[in-house]
Write a protein that holds these residues in place. Structure first.
Motif, PDB file in Angstrom:
ATOM      1  N   GLU A  84       0.864  -1.194   0.000  1.00  0.00           N
ATOM      2  CA  GLU A  84       0.000   0.000   0.000  1.00  0.00           C
ATOM      3  C   GLU A  84       0.893   1.235   0.000  1.00  0.00           C
ATOM      4  OE1 GLU A  84      -3.361   1.036  -0.124  1.00  0.00           O
ATOM      5  OE2 GLU A  84      -2.226   2.906  -0.128  1.00  0.00           O
ATOM      6  N   GLY A 101     -19.146   7.292   1.633  1.00  0.00           N
ATOM      7  CA  GLY A 101     -20.469   7.575   2.198  1.00  0.00           C
ATOM      8  C   GLY A 101     -20.412   8.654   3.259  1.00  0.00           C
ATOM      9  N   ASN A 141     -21.352   3.488   2.632  1.00  0.00           N
ATOM     10  CA  ASN A 141     -22.502   2.781   2.031  1.00  0.00           C
ATOM     11  C   ASN A 141     -21.917   1.580   1.281  1.00  0.00           C
ATOM     12  OD1 ASN A 141     -24.912   3.739  -0.576  1.00  0.00           O
ATOM     13  ND2 ASN A 141     -24.801   1.969   0.782  1.00  0.00           N
ATOM     14  N   ALA A 159       4.292   0.074  -5.699  1.00  0.00           N
ATOM     15  CA  ALA A 159       4.657  -0.847  -6.785  1.00  0.00           C
ATOM     16  C   ALA A 159       4.970  -0.036  -8.032  1.00  0.00           C
ATOM     17  CB  ALA A 159       3.504  -1.809  -7.055  1.00  0.00           C
ATOM     18  N   ASP A 214      -1.466   4.559 -11.372  1.00  0.00           N
ATOM     19  CA  ASP A 214      -0.481   3.466 -11.242  1.00  0.00           C
ATOM     20  C   ASP A 214      -1.015   2.119 -11.725  1.00  0.00           C
ATOM     21  OD1 ASP A 214       1.013   5.391 -10.041  1.00  0.00           O
ATOM     22  OD2 ASP A 214       1.478   4.237  -8.230  1.00  0.00           O
ATOM     23  N   GLU A 243     -12.005  -1.143  -8.722  1.00  0.00           N
ATOM     24  CA  GLU A 243     -12.282   0.027  -9.556  1.00  0.00           C
ATOM     25  C   GLU A 243     -11.263   0.215 -10.678  1.00  0.00           C
ATOM     26  OE1 GLU A 243     -13.052   3.605  -7.138  1.00  0.00           O
ATOM     27  OE2 GLU A 243     -12.474   4.689  -8.948  1.00  0.00           O
ATOM     28  N   LEU A 278     -18.304  -0.123  -3.919  1.00  0.00           N
ATOM     29  CA  LEU A 278     -17.640  -0.903  -2.862  1.00  0.00           C
ATOM     30  C   LEU A 278     -17.995  -2.379  -2.981  1.00  0.00           C
ATOM     31  CD1 LEU A 278     -17.814   1.510   0.212  1.00  0.00           C
ATOM     32  CD2 LEU A 278     -15.743   0.578  -0.843  1.00  0.00           C
TER      33      LEU A 278
HETATM   34  C1  LIG Z   1     -15.166  10.469  -1.207  1.00  0.00           C
HETATM   35  C2  LIG Z   1     -15.599   9.105  -1.701  1.00  0.00           C
HETATM   36  C3  LIG Z   1     -16.780   8.552  -1.243  1.00  0.00           C
HETATM   37  C4  LIG Z   1     -17.198   7.287  -1.711  1.00  0.00           C
HETATM   38  N1  LIG Z   1     -18.335   6.738  -1.204  1.00  0.00           N
HETATM   39  C5  LIG Z   1     -18.720   5.498  -1.621  1.00  0.00           C
HETATM   40  C6  LIG Z   1     -19.838   4.843  -1.033  1.00  0.00           C
HETATM   41  O1  LIG Z   1     -20.455   5.338  -0.066  1.00  0.00           O
HETATM   42  N2  LIG Z   1     -20.211   3.631  -1.535  1.00  0.00           N
HETATM   43  C7  LIG Z   1     -19.522   3.018  -2.550  1.00  0.00           C
HETATM   44  O2  LIG Z   1     -19.911   1.912  -2.958  1.00  0.00           O
HETATM   45  N3  LIG Z   1     -18.419   3.590  -3.087  1.00  0.00           N
HETATM   46  C8  LIG Z   1     -18.000   4.797  -2.640  1.00  0.00           C
HETATM   47  N4  LIG Z   1     -16.861   5.364  -3.164  1.00  0.00           N
HETATM   48  C9  LIG Z   1     -16.094   4.593  -4.170  1.00  0.00           C
HETATM   49  C10 LIG Z   1     -15.289   3.483  -3.487  1.00  0.00           C
HETATM   50  O3  LIG Z   1     -14.629   4.003  -2.339  1.00  0.00           O
HETATM   51  C11 LIG Z   1     -14.262   2.884  -4.456  1.00  0.00           C
HETATM   52  O4  LIG Z   1     -14.903   2.490  -5.642  1.00  0.00           O
HETATM   53  C12 LIG Z   1     -13.565   1.689  -3.806  1.00  0.00           C
HETATM   54  O5  LIG Z   1     -12.824   2.102  -2.674  1.00  0.00           O
HETATM   55  C13 LIG Z   1     -12.646   0.999  -4.801  1.00  0.00           C
HETATM   56  O6  LIG Z   1     -11.958  -0.009  -4.131  1.00  0.00           O
HETATM   57  P1  LIG Z   1     -10.557  -0.536  -4.710  1.00  0.00           P
HETATM   58  O7  LIG Z   1     -10.060  -1.499  -3.698  1.00  0.00           O
HETATM   59  O8  LIG Z   1     -10.713  -0.972  -6.104  1.00  0.00           O
HETATM   60  O9  LIG Z   1      -9.616   0.767  -4.724  1.00  0.00           O
HETATM   61  P2  LIG Z   1      -9.162   1.712  -3.532  1.00  0.00           P
HETATM   62  O10 LIG Z   1     -10.107   1.678  -2.419  1.00  0.00           O
HETATM   63  O11 LIG Z   1      -8.879   3.035  -4.180  1.00  0.00           O
HETATM   64  O12 LIG Z   1      -7.804   1.064  -3.032  1.00  0.00           O
HETATM   65  C14 LIG Z   1      -6.670   1.019  -3.869  1.00  0.00           C
HETATM   66  C15 LIG Z   1      -5.425   1.194  -3.021  1.00  0.00           C
HETATM   67  O13 LIG Z   1      -4.278   0.971  -3.825  1.00  0.00           O
HETATM   68  C16 LIG Z   1      -3.267   1.866  -3.428  1.00  0.00           C
HETATM   69  N5  LIG Z   1      -2.311   1.996  -4.542  1.00  0.00           N
HETATM   70  C17 LIG Z   1      -2.531   2.590  -5.742  1.00  0.00           C
HETATM   71  N6  LIG Z   1      -1.422   2.482  -6.496  1.00  0.00           N
HETATM   72  C18 LIG Z   1      -0.496   1.816  -5.769  1.00  0.00           C
HETATM   73  C19 LIG Z   1       0.840   1.419  -6.005  1.00  0.00           C
HETATM   74  N7  LIG Z   1       1.455   1.675  -7.154  1.00  0.00           N
HETATM   75  N8  LIG Z   1       1.495   0.749  -5.024  1.00  0.00           N
HETATM   76  C20 LIG Z   1       0.906   0.470  -3.835  1.00  0.00           C
HETATM   77  N9  LIG Z   1      -0.374   0.839  -3.556  1.00  0.00           N
HETATM   78  C21 LIG Z   1      -1.062   1.499  -4.508  1.00  0.00           C
HETATM   79  C22 LIG Z   1      -4.027   3.148  -3.105  1.00  0.00           C
HETATM   80  O14 LIG Z   1      -3.263   3.976  -2.247  1.00  0.00           O
HETATM   81  C23 LIG Z   1      -5.291   2.620  -2.464  1.00  0.00           C
HETATM   82  O15 LIG Z   1      -5.218   2.579  -1.066  1.00  0.00           O
HETATM   83  C24 LIG Z   1     -16.415   6.606  -2.692  1.00  0.00           C
HETATM   84  C25 LIG Z   1     -15.220   7.174  -3.152  1.00  0.00           C
HETATM   85  C26 LIG Z   1     -14.801   8.401  -2.647  1.00  0.00           C
HETATM   86  C27 LIG Z   1     -13.505   8.980  -3.150  1.00  0.00           C
END
Ligand SMILES: Cc1cc2nc3c(=O)[nH]c(=O)nc-3n(C[C@H](O)[C@H](O)[C@H](O)COP(=O)(O)OP(=O)(O)OC[C@H]3O[C@@H](n4cnc5c(N)ncnc54)[C@H](O)[C@@H]3O)c2cc1C
Length: 400
Positions: free
Chosen positions: A19, A32, A37, A120, A163, A368, A381
């Motif tokens: 991370e 949320g 949410n 990474a 990234d 995502e 989520l």
């Molecule tokens: C303000 C806000 C409110 C939201 N509210 C909601 C909600 O209520 N309900 C909902 O369903 N969705 C919500 N979303 C969307 C949801 O949070 C995301 O779609 C979800 O977190 C995606 O999950 P993920 O694991 O794919 O990516 P992420 O949660 O973005 O996790 C990816 C991780 O990878 C890390 N990373 C990236 N590149 C590298 C690298 N090169 N090396 C090491 N680590 C790296 C990042 O730092 C991050 O921590 C919201 C988003 C935001 C910004």
């Protein structure tokens, strides 16, 4: 984290999370409005419909681990969930931090190593197989399987970055140009600025381009730059894409669902008979937030007018704005304010039954980062959890 938990609990594999931020789950924590949410109670078919044209790709992951399974798992981890409006599901405590802490605790319990502050930089690829990851620090890690779950590009302060797309591109994956989604909109009209912060419930907003008509019903919030709120956010991904081809995108807004210009005219005609001495804005204030009613009257030039004295030209201009206000969108809040990214790694290169790369063996993708996004309401989520779960299980089984 979900991928790591699934991999670690299904096979005796050493699992490491890399991370780049000092703490994992920054977006989950902010989601949320800090309440997370996490999912919703829609049937699987309806859930997939709301994911749009790419929705069917999510079916195997959702079948294996849908909202029921997610809620059961969280309950087992000490985080019961609740559904106050019968649709949106939150942790019962309404604290996103409880979900995050439970996942981190479970990672520790399963022996998952969590390395924070490491980024990474490249995949180590040998003969179309992934053999590890190189870090920006210059060190590298060997691995029999790698899961890319780097998220989208929105909110860089919460970890959003390109990234993941760069790493996937390096492996030969096609990238669908990322654009912001679930993002506020900028409008050319400035009259709404005086309503900044105001929410209008149960409105209808429609994209008004000949080949692209789509509408959403729900709350709209005025901002200092234009519009936001769930109904607007749900259209914003389409609008951001359209803005790459058109300088502006017209919206038509009905401030109260089902109330067209003619219906407002009937209301004003009736008020002329029964409440002629009242100001027009006060009459409209029965049905709309008063500040919006007043602002619309100012726009038309009848802010000090009593209903009985409303001239036909003012009445027609006012009812047109009430039933179908036209606003031109000329920008978005960009990735800085995008809750979700549209586009990303093309689904063509990923097997939806395993989340495995079809190009490089040992590589899996989730969340995502992929070219799949949903509207407001727990879709994104849930997709991250479901795809992460499938990727983790299949990565652990890979090569065994
Ligand atoms: C303000 C806000 C409110 C939201 N509210 C909601 C909600 O209520 N309900 C909902 O369903 N969705 C919500 N979303 C969307 C949801 O949070 C995301 O779609 C979800 O977190 C995606 O999950 P993920 O694991 O794919 O990516 P992420 O949660 O973005 O996790 C990816 C991780 O990878 C890390 N990373 C990236 N590149 C590298 C690298 N090169 N090396 C090491 N680590 C790296 C990042 O730092 C991050 O921590 C919201 C988003 C935001 C910004």
């Amino acid at each position: 984290m979900m991928a790591a938990i699934s991999a670690a609990s299904s096979a005796s594999r050493q699992v490491v999370i890399l991370e780049r931020l000092p703490r994992p789950g920054a977006k989950l924590l902010a989601s949320g409005g800090g309440r997370a949410n996490i999912t919703n109670t829609l049937s699987r078919a309806d859930f997939i419909k709301r994911l749009g044209r790419q929705g069917r790709f999510a079916l195997p992951a959702l079948e294996a681990f849908g909202s029921t399974e997610l809620r059961e798992m969280l309950a087992e981890l000490g985080v019961p969930t609740s559904c106050p409006d019968g649709l949106a599901v939150y942790p019962a405590s309404q604290r996103a931090g409880d979900v995050l802490n439970a996942l981190v605790r479970h990672c520790h319990k399963l022996g998952v190593e969590l390395r924070t502050g490491v980024r990474a930089a490249r995949l180590r690829l040998v003969h179309e197989r992934v053999e590890g990851v190189e870090l920006t620090s210059g060190t590298s890690l060997s691995a029999s399987a790698v899961i890319l779950a780097c998220g989208g590009q929105g909110y860089p302060s919460l970890g959003g970055s390109p990234d993941g797309c760069e790493l996937a591109r390096q492996a030969g994956h096609e990238i669908i140009t990322p654009t912001p989604a679930l993002v506020s909109l900028d409008t050319a009209e400035t009259w709404g600025r005086s309503c900044a912060g105001l929410a209008v419930s149960d409105a209808v907003v429609c994209i008004d381009l000949p080949r692209h008509r789509r509408s959403e019903n729900g709350d709209i919030i005025f901002t200092h730059r234009g519009l936001s709120g769930p109904a607007v956010l749900d259209l914003s991904g389409d609008i951001a894409e359209l803005l790459t081809k058109h300088p502006t995108v017209p919206l038509v807004i009905q401030w109260q669902k089902g109330m067209e210009a003619g219906d407002w005219r009937h209301r004003l005609d009736a008020a002329q008979r029964t409440a002629g001495r009242k100001l027009v804005s006060n009459v409209l204030g029965q049905w709309l937030p008063h500040r919006l009613a007043e602002t619309l009257c100012i726009q038309v030039g009848c802010e000090q007018t009593k209903v009985a004295e409303l001239q036909a030209r003012h009445r027609d201009a006012l009812t047109a704005m009430l039933g179908a206000a036209r606003m031109m969108v000329n920008g978005t809040g960009g990735f800085d304010r995008a809750m979700v990214t549209r586009g990303g790694v093309s689904l063509k290169g990923v097997n939806p039954r395993t989340m495995a790369s079809r190009i490089v063996s040992g590589l899996f993708l989730a969340g995502e980062l992929l070219d799949l996004d949903g509207p407001c309401g727990g879709f994104n989520l849930q997709w991250a959890f479901s795809s992460g779960r499938l990727a983790g299980l299949c990565a652990a089984a890979d090569g065994q």
